[in-house]
Design a protein around this motif. Structure first.
Motif, mmCIF file in Angstrom:
data_model
loop_
_atom_site.group_PDB
_atom_site.id
_atom_site.type_symbol
_atom_site.label_atom_id
_atom_site.label_comp_id
_atom_site.label_asym_id
_atom_site.label_seq_id
_atom_site.Cartn_x
_atom_site.Cartn_y
_atom_site.Cartn_z
ATOM 1 N N ARG A 74 4.086 7.875 3.794
ATOM 2 C CA ARG A 74 4.258 6.420 3.848
ATOM 3 C C ARG A 74 3.262 5.694 2.951
ATOM 4 O O ARG A 74 3.498 4.545 2.571
ATOM 5 C CB ARG A 74 4.092 5.915 5.282
ATOM 6 C CG ARG A 74 5.213 6.365 6.214
ATOM 7 C CD ARG A 74 4.984 5.958 7.643
ATOM 8 N NE ARG A 74 4.735 4.530 7.799
ATOM 9 C CZ ARG A 74 4.241 3.986 8.907
ATOM 10 N NH1 ARG A 74 3.942 4.743 9.948
ATOM 11 N NH2 ARG A 74 4.057 2.687 8.980
ATOM 12 N N TYR A 75 2.157 6.365 2.631
ATOM 13 C CA TYR A 75 1.079 5.732 1.873
ATOM 14 C C TYR A 75 0.622 6.658 0.740
ATOM 15 O O TYR A 75 -0.500 7.156 0.742
ATOM 16 C CB TYR A 75 -0.107 5.411 2.788
ATOM 17 C CG TYR A 75 0.283 4.642 4.014
ATOM 18 C CD1 TYR A 75 0.560 3.279 3.934
ATOM 19 C CD2 TYR A 75 0.387 5.270 5.255
ATOM 20 C CE1 TYR A 75 0.920 2.565 5.065
ATOM 21 C CE2 TYR A 75 0.758 4.554 6.385
ATOM 22 C CZ TYR A 75 1.018 3.201 6.279
ATOM 23 O OH TYR A 75 1.375 2.495 7.394
ATOM 24 N N PRO A 76 1.461 6.881 -0.247
ATOM 25 C CA PRO A 76 1.114 7.854 -1.290
ATOM 26 C C PRO A 76 -0.133 7.478 -2.095
ATOM 27 O O PRO A 76 -0.902 8.371 -2.480
ATOM 28 C CB PRO A 76 2.357 7.897 -2.173
ATOM 29 C CG PRO A 76 3.124 6.660 -1.859
ATOM 30 C CD PRO A 76 2.772 6.287 -0.455
ATOM 31 N N ALA A 77 -0.351 6.206 -2.356
ATOM 32 C CA ALA A 77 -1.543 5.810 -3.117
ATOM 33 C C ALA A 77 -2.810 6.068 -2.305
ATOM 34 O O ALA A 77 -3.824 6.526 -2.844
ATOM 35 C CB ALA A 77 -1.458 4.342 -3.532
ATOM 36 N N VAL A 78 -2.758 5.774 -1.011
ATOM 37 C CA VAL A 78 -3.916 6.029 -0.147
ATOM 38 C C VAL A 78 -4.171 7.525 -0.048
ATOM 39 O O VAL A 78 -5.318 7.980 -0.086
ATOM 40 C CB VAL A 78 -3.715 5.418 1.259
ATOM 41 C CG1 VAL A 78 -4.870 5.778 2.188
ATOM 42 C CG2 VAL A 78 -3.561 3.904 1.167
ATOM 43 N N ALA A 79 -3.109 8.309 0.030
ATOM 44 C CA ALA A 79 -3.255 9.762 0.133
ATOM 45 C C ALA A 79 -3.845 10.345 -1.153
ATOM 46 O O ALA A 79 -4.634 11.301 -1.104
ATOM 47 C CB ALA A 79 -1.905 10.404 0.432
ATOM 48 N N ALA A 80 -3.499 9.794 -2.301
ATOM 49 C CA ALA A 80 -3.942 10.340 -3.579
ATOM 50 C C ALA A 80 -5.360 9.916 -3.966
ATOM 51 O O ALA A 80 -6.047 10.647 -4.673
ATOM 52 C CB ALA A 80 -2.973 9.915 -4.676
ATOM 53 N N ALA A 81 -5.805 8.767 -3.532
ATOM 54 C CA ALA A 81 -7.097 8.231 -3.978
ATOM 55 C C ALA A 81 -8.285 9.139 -3.675
ATOM 56 O O ALA A 81 -9.105 9.389 -4.571
ATOM 57 C CB ALA A 81 -7.322 6.838 -3.401
ATOM 58 N N PRO A 82 -8.444 9.686 -2.460
ATOM 59 C CA PRO A 82 -9.610 10.539 -2.208
ATOM 60 C C PRO A 82 -9.620 11.798 -3.072
ATOM 61 O O PRO A 82 -10.678 12.222 -3.543
ATOM 62 C CB PRO A 82 -9.496 10.904 -0.721
ATOM 63 C CG PRO A 82 -8.673 9.806 -0.135
ATOM 64 C CD PRO A 82 -7.708 9.418 -1.218
#
Length: 112
Positions: free
Chosen positions: A71-79
């Protein structure tokens, strides 16, 4: 506000003399810088004796992303990107540099 607060504000405002910024803009710049530094300090204090608020945020986000990452691909990718490019624990420095870059542009524009 404590008794020493005006002293550091005085020094910060004096550092911005001869920049072409108005008194209101100099005060706003000091408040902006102070707010950024204080927010990072509050995050560090909230992290407790273990410190490292970014590691705590990453752990919390990691758990959430394992369940809801689609649901949150950008949040998942950032770290992962931060870890890959050595971008961890840079919030204070990154924020200060961006703020100072912006103030520098404004000061340069006023000098032109």
């Amino acid at each position: 506000m404590g008794p020493c607060e005006p002293a550091w504000i005085e020094q910060a405002l004096a550092a911005l003399d001869d920049t072409g910024l108005t008194g209101a803009e100099r005060m706003d710049a000091v408040v902006l810088l102070s707010g950024h530094v204080r927010e990072i300090a509050q995050q560090a204090r909230a992290a407790g004796p273990a410190g490292d608020p970014e590691a705590q945020l990453s752990a919390t986000l990691g758990e959430l992303m394992r369940e809801h990452g689609e649901r949150y691909p950008a949040v998942a990718a950032a770290p992962a990107s931060a870890a890959q490019h050595g971008g961890q624990d840079q919030a204070l420095e990154f924020g200060l540099q961006r703020i100072l870059d912006g103030l520098g542009l404004l000061i340069d524009r006023r000098a032109s």
